[in-house]
Design an enzyme around this catalytic site. Structure first.
Site, PDB file in Angstrom:
ATOM      1  N   THR A 228     -42.932 -39.465  79.149  1.00  0.00           N
ATOM      2  CA  THR A 228     -41.916 -39.144  80.165  1.00  0.00           C
ATOM      3  C   THR A 228     -42.517 -38.847  81.547  1.00  0.00           C
ATOM      4  OG1 THR A 228     -41.922 -36.961  79.121  1.00  0.00           O
ATOM      5  CG2 THR A 228     -40.031 -38.352  78.688  1.00  0.00           C
TER       6      THR A 228
ATOM      7  N   ASP B 172     -55.473 -44.256  67.094  1.00  0.00           N
ATOM      8  CA  ASP B 172     -56.843 -44.688  66.807  1.00  0.00           C
ATOM      9  C   ASP B 172     -56.773 -45.797  65.757  1.00  0.00           C
ATOM     10  OD1 ASP B 172     -59.705 -44.670  66.537  1.00  0.00           O
ATOM     11  OD2 ASP B 172     -59.709 -42.551  67.103  1.00  0.00           O
TER      12      ASP B 172
ATOM     13  N   ARG C 203     -41.754 -25.830  79.685  1.00  0.00           N
ATOM     14  CA  ARG C 203     -41.886 -24.898  80.801  1.00  0.00           C
ATOM     15  C   ARG C 203     -40.585 -24.308  81.311  1.00  0.00           C
ATOM     16  NH1 ARG C 203     -46.005 -29.044  83.491  1.00  0.00           N
ATOM     17  NH2 ARG C 203     -44.661 -30.379  82.219  1.00  0.00           N
TER      18      ARG C 203
ATOM     19  N   LYS D  17     -42.792 -26.528  68.813  1.00  0.00           N
ATOM     20  CA  LYS D  17     -43.687 -27.690  68.902  1.00  0.00           C
ATOM     21  C   LYS D  17     -45.047 -27.228  69.416  1.00  0.00           C
ATOM     22  CE  LYS D  17     -43.903 -30.804  72.362  1.00  0.00           C
ATOM     23  NZ  LYS D  17     -45.305 -31.159  72.574  1.00  0.00           N
TER      24      LYS D  17
ATOM     25  N   ASP E 137     -47.510 -31.975  67.555  1.00  0.00           N
ATOM     26  CA  ASP E 137     -47.482 -33.105  68.496  1.00  0.00           C
ATOM     27  C   ASP E 137     -48.916 -33.541  68.831  1.00  0.00           C
ATOM     28  OD1 ASP E 137     -46.576 -34.958  70.321  1.00  0.00           O
ATOM     29  OD2 ASP E 137     -46.055 -33.487  71.866  1.00  0.00           O
TER      30      ASP E 137
ATOM     31  N   LYS F 299     -49.960 -36.788  68.753  1.00  0.00           N
ATOM     32  CA  LYS F 299     -49.935 -38.134  69.359  1.00  0.00           C
ATOM     33  C   LYS F 299     -51.150 -38.959  68.936  1.00  0.00           C
ATOM     34  CE  LYS F 299     -47.196 -36.944  73.433  1.00  0.00           C
ATOM     35  NZ  LYS F 299     -47.248 -35.472  73.500  1.00  0.00           N
TER      36      LYS F 299
END
Ligand code: C5P
Length: 232
Positions: free
Chosen positions: A121, A66, A213, A34, A61, A63
């Site tokens: 999240t 608009d 991470r 990703k 990704d 996101k």
């Protein structure tokens, strides 16, 4: 069926991305990659993606959020990146935006799946309230899942804590859950009440998980082994 894992390559460093890809190959898991805003906006990020092995499953990704025309133009500008399989949009962009994005995506690449992002999240009920929302995270995610479904999206991005609820609404859609941590790992900017282990995420109905991470920081080879073990 092999479990699908998206490794979040959140870096601007191409060598780091190459390292992540080389060190995370696994025979048991379906490992995919990703790429988010950080990588895509970086000087060499976009061209790196265009040259990636066509066999890799790439999740972009971005996101999007608009007005419909701007989003459609953004989708059209990705036309040359034929190897992208997933693209994200914020569900709170609304029905018109979601519908037009889906239509535009179909035109440029029949295989491109559009995923709707629900409440991030990193949010807690408290921080959500500060943005002006009056619903709880749970109720807002349910509402957004219904909207994504009626707009014809292919999948939902939500916390694994909400995956069971979302699955009831979006039965045949993909449910992709970020906010994943291996045991003992720091939650960092993710909300501690919405972070879930890989195994629990799949048990809750996730069709794929996103993990960054916990894999990419520290010893990548050891981390991927820890992930494989945690899913046994
Ligand atoms: O490092 P970590 O595992 O927290 O990374 C999570 C990844 O998933 C990041 O790339 C982040 O942008 C993305 N994401 C998220 N929460 C969402 C949607 C996407 O953390 N709701």
């Amino acid at each position: 069926m092999s479990k699908k894992i998206f490794i979040a390559c959140d870096t601007t460093n191409l060598n780091k991305v190459r390292k992540i890809i080389n060190y995370t190959q696994s025979t048991n898991l379906k490992i995919c990659y990703k790429f988010g805003l950080e990588f895509f906006y970086s000087k060499s990020g976009r061209s790196f993606l265009s040259k990636m092995d066509k066999k890799q499953t790439i999740f972009l990704d971005l996101k999007l959020n608009d007005i419909p025309n701007t989003c459609v133009s953004a989708v059209n500008s990705l036309k040359d990146l034929k190897n992208i399989k997933y693209l994200t949009v914020h569900i709170n962009g609304g029905y018109e935006m979601l519908k037009t994005i889906k239509k535009a995506a179909k035109k440029i690449n029949k295989k491109l799946k559009i995923l709707g992002v629900t409440v991030l999240t990193s949010f807690s009920n408290q921080s959500l309230k500060k943005t002006g929302h009056t619903r709880s995270i749970k109720n807002l995610v349910i509402h957004q899942a219904k909207l994504a479904k009626s707009s014809g999206l292919d999948g939902i991005v939500c916390s694994a804590k909400e995956a069971k609820l979302v699955k009831k609404i979006c039965k045949n859609m993909e449910i992709i859950t970020p906010g994943i941590r291996l045991t003992g790992d720091n939650v960092q900017d993710q909300n501690k009440n919405r972070v879930v282990s890989p195994k629990s995420a799949f048990n809750n109905g996730a069709t794929a998980i996103v993990i960054g991470r916990s894999i990419t920081q520290g010893n990548i080879k050891k981390n991927i082994q820890k992930l494989i073990k945690s899913l046994e």
